[in-house]
Every structure is written in C-alpha cells, then in structure tokens.
Motif scaffolding. Sequence first.
Motif, PDB file in Angstrom:
ATOM      1  N   LEU A 121      33.210  15.325 -31.067  1.00 52.62           N
ATOM      2  CA  LEU A 121      31.839  15.007 -30.645  1.00 52.62           C
ATOM      3  C   LEU A 121      30.904  14.885 -31.842  1.00 52.62           C
ATOM      4  CD1 LEU A 121      31.366  17.110 -27.410  1.00 52.62           C
ATOM      5  CD2 LEU A 121      31.312  14.637 -27.617  1.00 52.62           C
ATOM      6  N   ASN A 122      31.136  15.700 -32.867  1.00 54.24           N
ATOM      7  CA  ASN A 122      30.330  15.577 -34.082  1.00 54.24           C
ATOM      8  C   ASN A 122      30.558  14.229 -34.752  1.00 54.24           C
ATOM      9  OD1 ASN A 122      29.114  18.074 -33.799  1.00 54.24           O
ATOM     10  ND2 ASN A 122      30.689  19.129 -34.988  1.00 54.24           N
ATOM     11  N   ILE A 123      31.798  13.772 -34.759  1.00 55.07           N
ATOM     12  CA  ILE A 123      32.115  12.455 -35.326  1.00 55.07           C
ATOM     13  C   ILE A 123      31.512  11.364 -34.446  1.00 55.07           C
ATOM     14  CG2 ILE A 123      33.988  10.853 -35.864  1.00 55.07           C
ATOM     15  CD1 ILE A 123      35.719  13.363 -36.465  1.00 55.07           C
ATOM     16  N   LEU A 124      31.646  11.532 -33.135  1.00 56.80           N
ATOM     17  CA  LEU A 124      31.166  10.532 -32.185  1.00 56.80           C
ATOM     18  C   LEU A 124      29.645  10.411 -32.207  1.00 56.80           C
ATOM     19  CD1 LEU A 124      32.196   8.611 -29.932  1.00 56.80           C
ATOM     20  CD2 LEU A 124      31.750  10.462 -28.327  1.00 56.80           C
ATOM     21  N   SER A 125      28.954  11.523 -32.427  1.00 53.30           N
ATOM     22  CA  SER A 125      27.488  11.496 -32.396  1.00 53.30           C
ATOM     23  C   SER A 125      26.899  10.681 -33.547  1.00 53.30           C
ATOM     24  CB  SER A 125      26.924  12.914 -32.404  1.00 53.30           C
ATOM     25  OG  SER A 125      27.293  13.578 -33.598  1.00 53.30           O
ATOM     26  N   SER A 126      27.689  10.431 -34.590  1.00 55.86           N
ATOM     27  CA  SER A 126      27.186   9.605 -35.681  1.00 55.86           C
ATOM     28  C   SER A 126      27.118   8.128 -35.288  1.00 55.86           C
ATOM     29  CB  SER A 126      28.063   9.778 -36.924  1.00 55.86           C
ATOM     30  OG  SER A 126      29.374   9.339 -36.650  1.00 55.86           O
ATOM     31  N   SER A 127      27.962   7.690 -34.333  1.00 59.79           N
ATOM     32  CA  SER A 127      27.952   6.287 -33.939  1.00 59.79           C
ATOM     33  C   SER A 127      27.403   6.050 -32.525  1.00 59.79           C
ATOM     34  CB  SER A 127      29.368   5.709 -34.028  1.00 59.79           C
ATOM     35  OG  SER A 127      30.245   6.453 -33.233  1.00 59.79           O
ATOM     36  N   PHE A 128      27.460   7.060 -31.648  1.00 61.39           N
ATOM     37  CA  PHE A 128      26.939   6.938 -30.294  1.00 61.39           C
ATOM     38  C   PHE A 128      25.884   8.010 -30.069  1.00 61.39           C
ATOM     39  CE2 PHE A 128      31.382   5.400 -29.640  1.00 61.39           C
ATOM     40  CZ  PHE A 128      31.077   4.130 -29.194  1.00 61.39           C
ATOM     41  N   SER A 129      25.069   7.802 -29.065  1.00 64.77           N
ATOM     42  CA  SER A 129      24.128   8.864 -28.694  1.00 64.77           C
ATOM     43  C   SER A 129      24.842   9.802 -27.720  1.00 64.77           C
ATOM     44  CB  SER A 129      22.871   8.271 -28.051  1.00 64.77           C
ATOM     45  OG  SER A 129      23.195   7.613 -26.857  1.00 64.77           O
ATOM     46  N   VAL A 130      25.032  11.027 -28.144  1.00 70.54           N
ATOM     47  CA  VAL A 130      25.742  12.023 -27.336  1.00 70.54           C
ATOM     48  C   VAL A 130      24.734  13.089 -26.917  1.00 70.54           C
ATOM     49  CG1 VAL A 130      27.586  13.729 -27.323  1.00 70.54           C
ATOM     50  CG2 VAL A 130      27.884  11.607 -28.576  1.00 70.54           C
ATOM     51  N   SER A 131      24.670  13.364 -25.634  1.00 70.45           N
ATOM     52  CA  SER A 131      23.696  14.336 -25.144  1.00 70.45           C
ATOM     53  C   SER A 131      24.132  15.760 -25.488  1.00 70.45           C
ATOM     54  CB  SER A 131      23.518  14.201 -23.634  1.00 70.45           C
ATOM     55  OG  SER A 131      24.676  14.616 -22.976  1.00 70.45           O
ATOM     56  N   LYS A 132      23.155  16.643 -25.428  1.00 70.66           N
ATOM     57  CA  LYS A 132      23.431  18.058 -25.697  1.00 70.66           C
ATOM     58  C   LYS A 132      24.282  18.668 -24.593  1.00 70.66           C
ATOM     59  CE  LYS A 132      19.384  19.045 -28.490  1.00 70.66           C
ATOM     60  NZ  LYS A 132      18.181  19.872 -28.633  1.00 70.66           N
ATOM     61  N   LYS A 133      24.229  18.071 -23.400  1.00 69.95           N
ATOM     62  CA  LYS A 133      25.029  18.593 -22.279  1.00 69.95           C
ATOM     63  C   LYS A 133      26.512  18.559 -22.603  1.00 69.95           C
ATOM     64  CE  LYS A 133      21.921  17.319 -18.506  1.00 69.95           C
ATOM     65  NZ  LYS A 133      21.793  16.491 -17.297  1.00 69.95           N
ATOM     66  N   VAL A 134      26.962  17.475 -23.248  1.00 68.34           N
ATOM     67  CA  VAL A 134      28.383  17.354 -23.591  1.00 68.34           C
ATOM     68  C   VAL A 134      28.761  18.420 -24.602  1.00 68.34           C
ATOM     69  CG1 VAL A 134      30.160  15.809 -24.460  1.00 68.34           C
ATOM     70  CG2 VAL A 134      28.236  14.873 -23.236  1.00 68.34           C
ATOM     71  N   LYS A 135      27.935  18.552 -25.623  1.00 68.62           N
ATOM     72  CA  LYS A 135      28.222  19.547 -26.669  1.00 68.62           C
ATOM     73  C   LYS A 135      28.214  20.962 -26.104  1.00 68.62           C
ATOM     74  CE  LYS A 135      26.568  16.745 -30.489  1.00 68.62           C
ATOM     75  NZ  LYS A 135      25.611  16.585 -31.584  1.00 68.62           N
ATOM     76  N   ASN A 136      27.252  21.248 -25.224  1.00 69.80           N
ATOM     77  CA  ASN A 136      27.189  22.584 -24.623  1.00 69.80           C
ATOM     78  C   ASN A 136      28.385  22.854 -23.723  1.00 69.80           C
ATOM     79  OD1 ASN A 136      24.834  23.317 -25.894  1.00 69.80           O
ATOM     80  ND2 ASN A 136      23.517  22.657 -24.209  1.00 69.80           N
ATOM     81  N   ALA A 137      28.829  21.840 -22.998  1.00 73.14           N
ATOM     82  CA  ALA A 137      29.989  22.024 -22.119  1.00 73.14           C
ATOM     83  C   ALA A 137      31.236  22.358 -22.923  1.00 73.14           C
ATOM     84  CB  ALA A 137      30.216  20.779 -21.275  1.00 73.14           C
ATOM     85  N   THR A 143      32.516  20.772 -15.912  1.00 72.53           N
ATOM     86  CA  THR A 143      31.288  20.113 -16.371  1.00 72.53           C
ATOM     87  C   THR A 143      31.584  19.140 -17.500  1.00 72.53           C
ATOM     88  OG1 THR A 143      30.042  22.091 -15.778  1.00 72.53           O
ATOM     89  CG2 THR A 143      28.957  20.532 -17.236  1.00 72.53           C
ATOM     90  N   ALA A 144      32.408  19.561 -18.450  1.00 69.49           N
ATOM     91  CA  ALA A 144      32.766  18.684 -19.574  1.00 69.49           C
ATOM     92  C   ALA A 144      33.481  17.439 -19.073  1.00 69.49           C
ATOM     93  CB  ALA A 144      33.640  19.438 -20.570  1.00 69.49           C
ATOM     94  N   ALA A 145      34.361  17.591 -18.118  1.00 65.88           N
ATOM     95  CA  ALA A 145      35.100  16.435 -17.584  1.00 65.88           C
ATOM     96  C   ALA A 145      34.144  15.442 -16.942  1.00 65.88           C
ATOM     97  CB  ALA A 145      36.142  16.905 -16.570  1.00 65.88           C
ATOM     98  N   LYS A 146      33.215  15.935 -16.142  1.00 66.03           N
ATOM     99  CA  LYS A 146      32.257  15.046 -15.478  1.00 66.03           C
ATOM    100  C   LYS A 146      31.413  14.292 -16.508  1.00 66.03           C
ATOM    101  CE  LYS A 146      28.516  15.199 -12.062  1.00 66.03           C
ATOM    102  NZ  LYS A 146      27.590  14.383 -12.784  1.00 66.03           N
ATOM    103  N   ILE A 147      30.942  14.992 -17.517  1.00 65.36           N
ATOM    104  CA  ILE A 147      30.051  14.373 -18.495  1.00 65.36           C
ATOM    105  C   ILE A 147      30.791  13.355 -19.368  1.00 65.36           C
ATOM    106  CG2 ILE A 147      28.572  14.826 -20.480  1.00 65.36           C
ATOM    107  CD1 ILE A 147      27.877  17.509 -19.151  1.00 65.36           C
ATOM    108  N   VAL A 148      32.018  13.694 -19.822  1.00 67.36           N
ATOM    109  CA  VAL A 148      32.734  12.735 -20.677  1.00 67.36           C
ATOM    110  C   VAL A 148      33.211  11.532 -19.870  1.00 67.36           C
ATOM    111  CG1 VAL A 148      33.404  14.413 -22.437  1.00 67.36           C
ATOM    112  CG2 VAL A 148      34.951  13.955 -20.555  1.00 67.36           C
TER     113      VAL A 148
END
Length: 148
Positions: A111-127, A135-140
């Motif tokens: 997710l840290n790598i992905l956040s450099s090229s896409f906008s990743v919400s805090k919900k994904v990181k928190n999950a 929750t993580a499955a639903k968000i991803v």
Amino acid sequence: SLRRQILITSLGLLSLNKSSACWAASGSGAGLAAPPVIPSPVKPTGEMAKVCNVVALGREDVCLDPKLLPSMYDKVLIERAVNSLDDDNIVLKKVLQSVADADWEQCEKQLNILSSSFSVSKKVKNACKNEDGPTAAKIVLDLAKKYK
C-alpha cells in the motif's frame, strides 16, 4: 431374616456407589487441564499466531480472541479481481493477494508503494494495520473496481 438381608444388600450397594463417587472427587480428576478462560500474556506462536490474537493461559490450543480473516467468499472475489486486472497493475494485484492471504505486513508495504501512484484512502491502510480481514477485503475490492 428378611430385614437383615435387605440391610446387608443396601449397605453393599451403597459401598459400591459411594466408592466410585468419592474416589473420583478426591484425585482422579486432578489430571485435567485448567479451564481455558484466563488470557495468556504471551502472544501465540506457530500456526495459532496466524488465526488467533490471544490464547488461554497454559493452553496454546485454545483461542480466546480469533483474528478477523477474510472469508472464503471474499477470497474468491479477490481472486476474480486479480484475474481481471491488467498486467500493468502488479502492485495492486500484490495488495489484493496479501489481503486474501491475510499477510498484513506485505499489505502495508504494498500500500505504501501503491500510494505513490494511486490515491489510497486511510481506510485501506487502517484495515491492514488493524488486521481486519472483512473490511480490508471490501475496501480493496472497491479499489480494484476503481482501477480496472
């Protein structure tokens, strides 16, 4: 006499019944393990660490607080999402796969790598940080639909 025979027979039966109850109460139950209600201060190890947050004290085989893992249905949906993504989305595929495998460290790294090229919400990181599989499955899955 009849009275004497009844008294002897009843005393004999009482002695048989009494011995099994008394002896069981006095020592044969001592070999049983303690009831699994007290949480252990030590983190679980081995295979139990994959599915359990807290085990019972002295009972490594009893889980008191199971981890929230993705369901089999979530895993099937994630597998379909991975197969439907382009080959250009390698990092997003790795994020999806790490959630399906409940590999939370890998999920956070990707997710840290992905956040450099896409906008990743805090919900994904928190999950991923909280190891919350459903929750993580639903968000991803929503993220995968967004970047198809």
